[in-house]
Write an enzyme that holds these catalytic residues in place. Structure first.
Site, PDB file in Angstrom:
ATOM      1  N   ASP A 142       8.378  54.719  26.146  1.00  0.00           N
ATOM      2  CA  ASP A 142       9.756  54.264  25.992  1.00  0.00           C
ATOM      3  C   ASP A 142      10.767  55.391  25.998  1.00  0.00           C
ATOM      4  O   ASP A 142      11.961  55.159  26.168  1.00  0.00           O
ATOM      5  CB  ASP A 142       9.908  53.484  24.680  1.00  0.00           C
ATOM      6  CG  ASP A 142       9.268  52.134  24.792  1.00  0.00           C
ATOM      7  OD1 ASP A 142       9.217  51.616  25.907  1.00  0.00           O
ATOM      8  OD2 ASP A 142       8.809  51.605  23.769  1.00  0.00           O
TER       9      ASP A 142
ATOM     10  N   HIS B 129       2.739  56.992  18.564  1.00  0.00           N
ATOM     11  CA  HIS B 129       2.002  55.856  19.115  1.00  0.00           C
ATOM     12  C   HIS B 129       0.739  55.668  18.305  1.00  0.00           C
ATOM     13  O   HIS B 129       0.121  56.655  17.898  1.00  0.00           O
ATOM     14  CB  HIS B 129       1.655  56.123  20.588  1.00  0.00           C
ATOM     15  CG  HIS B 129       1.317  54.876  21.326  1.00  0.00           C
ATOM     16  ND1 HIS B 129       0.080  54.295  21.247  1.00  0.00           N
ATOM     17  CD2 HIS B 129       2.067  54.094  22.130  1.00  0.00           C
ATOM     18  CE1 HIS B 129       0.081  53.201  21.986  1.00  0.00           C
ATOM     19  NE2 HIS B 129       1.267  53.049  22.529  1.00  0.00           N
TER      20      HIS B 129
HETATM   21  N1  ACO Z   1       9.358  59.643  14.147  1.00  0.00           N
HETATM   22  C1  ACO Z   1       9.057  60.330  13.024  1.00  0.00           C
HETATM   23  N2  ACO Z   1       7.906  60.262  12.379  1.00  0.00           N
HETATM   24  C2  ACO Z   1       6.966  59.444  12.878  1.00  0.00           C
HETATM   25  C3  ACO Z   1       7.197  58.704  14.051  1.00  0.00           C
HETATM   26  C4  ACO Z   1       8.444  58.822  14.686  1.00  0.00           C
HETATM   27  N3  ACO Z   1       8.733  58.137  15.790  1.00  0.00           N
HETATM   28  N4  ACO Z   1       6.108  57.969  14.340  1.00  0.00           N
HETATM   29  C5  ACO Z   1       5.224  58.236  13.372  1.00  0.00           C
HETATM   30  N5  ACO Z   1       5.739  59.124  12.491  1.00  0.00           N
HETATM   31  C6  ACO Z   1       5.080  59.661  11.307  1.00  0.00           C
HETATM   32  C7  ACO Z   1       5.182  58.670  10.161  1.00  0.00           C
HETATM   33  O1  ACO Z   1       6.350  58.873   9.405  1.00  0.00           O
HETATM   34  C8  ACO Z   1       3.919  58.982   9.407  1.00  0.00           C
HETATM   35  O2  ACO Z   1       4.117  60.176   8.690  1.00  0.00           O
HETATM   36  P1  ACO Z   1       3.430  60.405   7.246  1.00  0.00           P
HETATM   37  O3  ACO Z   1       1.946  60.380   7.510  1.00  0.00           O
HETATM   38  O4  ACO Z   1       3.943  61.734   6.830  1.00  0.00           O
HETATM   39  O5  ACO Z   1       3.897  59.267   6.377  1.00  0.00           O
HETATM   40  C9  ACO Z   1       2.890  59.261  10.499  1.00  0.00           C
HETATM   41  O6  ACO Z   1       3.668  59.759  11.588  1.00  0.00           O
HETATM   42  C10 ACO Z   1       2.116  58.033  10.943  1.00  0.00           C
HETATM   43  O7  ACO Z   1       3.069  57.030  11.319  1.00  0.00           O
HETATM   44  P2  ACO Z   1       2.799  55.459  11.303  1.00  0.00           P
HETATM   45  O8  ACO Z   1       4.091  54.717  11.372  1.00  0.00           O
HETATM   46  O9  ACO Z   1       1.881  55.131  10.167  1.00  0.00           O
HETATM   47  O10 ACO Z   1       2.013  55.279  12.638  1.00  0.00           O
HETATM   48  P3  ACO Z   1       1.640  53.900  13.306  1.00  0.00           P
HETATM   49  O11 ACO Z   1       0.481  54.166  14.169  1.00  0.00           O
HETATM   50  O12 ACO Z   1       1.518  52.806  12.300  1.00  0.00           O
HETATM   51  O13 ACO Z   1       2.935  53.544  14.157  1.00  0.00           O
HETATM   52  C11 ACO Z   1       4.552  53.489  15.841  1.00  0.00           C
HETATM   53  C12 ACO Z   1       3.072  53.769  15.492  1.00  0.00           C
HETATM   54  C13 ACO Z   1       4.972  52.105  15.296  1.00  0.00           C
HETATM   55  C14 ACO Z   1       4.694  53.472  17.342  1.00  0.00           C
HETATM   56  C15 ACO Z   1       5.412  54.617  15.217  1.00  0.00           C
HETATM   57  O14 ACO Z   1       5.044  55.857  15.781  1.00  0.00           O
HETATM   58  C16 ACO Z   1       6.893  54.374  15.411  1.00  0.00           C
HETATM   59  O15 ACO Z   1       7.511  53.645  14.637  1.00  0.00           O
HETATM   60  N6  ACO Z   1       7.515  54.973  16.490  1.00  0.00           N
HETATM   61  C17 ACO Z   1       8.914  54.755  16.766  1.00  0.00           C
HETATM   62  C18 ACO Z   1       9.105  53.420  17.492  1.00  0.00           C
HETATM   63  C19 ACO Z   1       8.602  53.472  18.923  1.00  0.00           C
HETATM   64  O16 ACO Z   1       8.906  54.394  19.670  1.00  0.00           O
HETATM   65  N7  ACO Z   1       7.855  52.415  19.304  1.00  0.00           N
HETATM   66  C20 ACO Z   1       7.330  52.285  20.657  1.00  0.00           C
HETATM   67  C21 ACO Z   1       5.841  52.402  20.649  1.00  0.00           C
HETATM   68  S1  ACO Z   1       5.212  52.363  22.300  1.00  0.00           S
HETATM   69  C22 ACO Z   1       5.328  50.743  22.744  1.00  0.00           C
HETATM   70  O17 ACO Z   1       5.332  49.828  21.997  1.00  0.00           O
HETATM   71  C23 ACO Z   1       5.413  50.527  24.193  1.00  0.00           C
END
Ligand code: ACO
Length: 382
Positions: A318, A264
């Site tokens: 979620d 998140h």
């Molecule tokens: N699985 C694996 N690795 C992850 C995940 C995940 N779900 N989420 C973040 N990471 C990792 C990224 O790969 C990244 O790693 P790195 O630094 O080694 O490259 C680091 O954590 C940061 O991730 P970002 O995507 O830059 O984080 P951001 O804050 O931009 O994204 C998001 C947040 C979009 C929610 C992301 O965690 C994600 O895509 N999660 C999966 C989708 C999801 O569950 N969305 C629902 C969110 S809650 C809602 O909307 C109600």
């Protein structure tokens, strides 16, 4: 050298508004609506009370709540021409698209001057909260070629939605669990869909347009669309044992694939809403029987804590909502529309706040293109 502002991808951490709707501290997992902790709201209030709180800024008295519930019930029915419009849509289309189109169309059925008429703003808010569940349930039945089920006045907002889907009045446990799920999803500060609704509202577009924009924004798989992807993903894990699930997670992470329902932008600990939903899921399984997918989810949560917990990646709301909805018999592609029928209260609270002290959103940009290019007429271009 020009003094250009720093570019912040995704506007992460950039304040977009002054607001008193929702307080969120993701470092310690603290979430409050209008200053009330989410744990207390989900334990003591109904979704109707929480929606009142979000819209008006204070918890209702008994009389105020009764008036609000009656106003919602009076607005549950949807005009026949809107159903006629739904019947023209392809039945294999996504329910979020049907919802977005219907909310936009509502603006044509209920025109008014929201800029100067504050009463119209609030009556539109009540109408949207009341009608969106009816639209989602109706679309689900229309696409299956079934007769529509009219709202039942004596039922709560939560129970009535479940009733309109299949015609069965839910048990008290199912109603309570679904009602809390609605409360947990009702608001979450300046997320993408709320921002999108505020941006659209800031142009003084009508409230239906702002909410339709927010519905469209919620539909993406990185936002609201994640809840249905979680369930699809859990079903894909063939060996749901502790070891098998860990292997599956390791494999996916090694390919740099995101695992749905984890991570998140704000939370660096387990999402407090996931904690509440997980407890509710257990109470539901006690009444309705267990679901094997829950064991896989537990195994995945534990594997992920080991593998990426140090990076602050924990279950978000979620992760458990889909498991709860599945147990309630709700089809997977309705999970995100259910998110929308809950979040609409938060979107509207933000929209009302935006309109009280509005300035059109107009951010800046960092130019990366060429400038002052000489135009070559079309016949001379190589
Ligand atoms: N699985 C694996 N690795 C992850 C995940 C995940 N779900 N989420 C973040 N990471 C990792 C990224 O790969 C990244 O790693 P790195 O630094 O080694 O490259 C680091 O954590 C940061 O991730 P970002 O995507 O830059 O984080 P951001 O804050 O931009 O994204 C998001 C947040 C979009 C929610 C992301 O965690 C994600 O895509 N999660 C999966 C989708 C999801 O569950 N969305 C629902 C969110 S809650 C809602 O909307 C109600």
């Amino acid at each position: 050298m020009t003094n250009s502002p720093e570019y912040i991808p995704g506007l992460a951490g950039v304040p977009a508004a002054r607001t008193s709707v929702c307080y969120l501290d993701g470092e310690i997992g603290k979430l409050q609506y209008r200053g009330y902790p989410i744990e207390a709201l989900s334990e003591h209030c109904t979704f109707e009370e929480v929606s009142y709180l979000l819209l008006y800024g204070a918890l209702p008295t008994r009389d105020e709540l009764k008036g609000f519930e009656d106003a919602l019930k009076n607005e549950r029915a949807v005009d026949a021409p809107l159903f006629a419009l739904l019947r023209t849509l392809p039945t294999d289309g996504h329910p979020m698209d049907a919802l977005m189109a219907s909310v936009a169309a509502l603006g044509m059925f209920y025109p008014g001057d929201h800029v100067t008429d504050r009463d119209y703003r609030f009556s539109t808010a009540i109408r949207l909260i009341a009608k969106m569940p009816t639209i989602v349930a109706a679309w689900h039945r229309i696409r299956r070629g079934e007769e529509l089920i009219s709202p039942k006045r004596e039922l709560s907002h939560a129970a009535n939605f479940l009733y309109m889907l299949e015609g069965n009045v839910p048990s008290k446990t199912a109603e309570r669990v679904f009602d809390v799920a609605l409360t947990l999803h009702a608001e979450h500060s300046m997320n993408a869909s709320t921002f999108s609704g505020r941006v659209t509202g800031s142009t003084l577009a009508n409230p239906h347009a702002a909410i339709a924009a927010a519905v469209g924004t919620l539909s993406g798989s990185l936002h609201g669309g994640a809840n249905e992807r979680v369930l699809v993903m859990l079903r894909e894990i063939e060996d749901g044992s502790v070891e098998g699930t860990r292997r599956w997670a390791e494999d996916r992470l090694s390919r740099k694939e995101k695992i749905m329902g984890f991570g998140h932008r704000e939370y660096k600990v387990k999402d407090p809403r996931a904690v509440i939903l997980q407890k509710l899921a257990v109470s539901l399984f006690e009444e309705m029987g267990p679901t094997p997918i829950y064991d896989t989810a537990l195994a995945l949560e534990s594997a992920m804590e080991d593998l990426v917990g140090a990076k602050g990646i924990y279950p978000n709301v979620d992760f458990y909502s889909g498991i709860v909805y599945e147990r309630l018999g709700i089809p997977v592609d309705l999970f995100t529309p259910i998110f929308a029928i809950s979040r609409v209260s938060g979107w509207l609270a933000h929209l009302l706040e935006q309109l009280e002290d509005n300035r059109i959103f107009r951010p800046n940009q960092i130019w990366t293109g060429e400038a002052d290019r000489a135009l070559v007429p079309i016949d001379q271009r190589g």
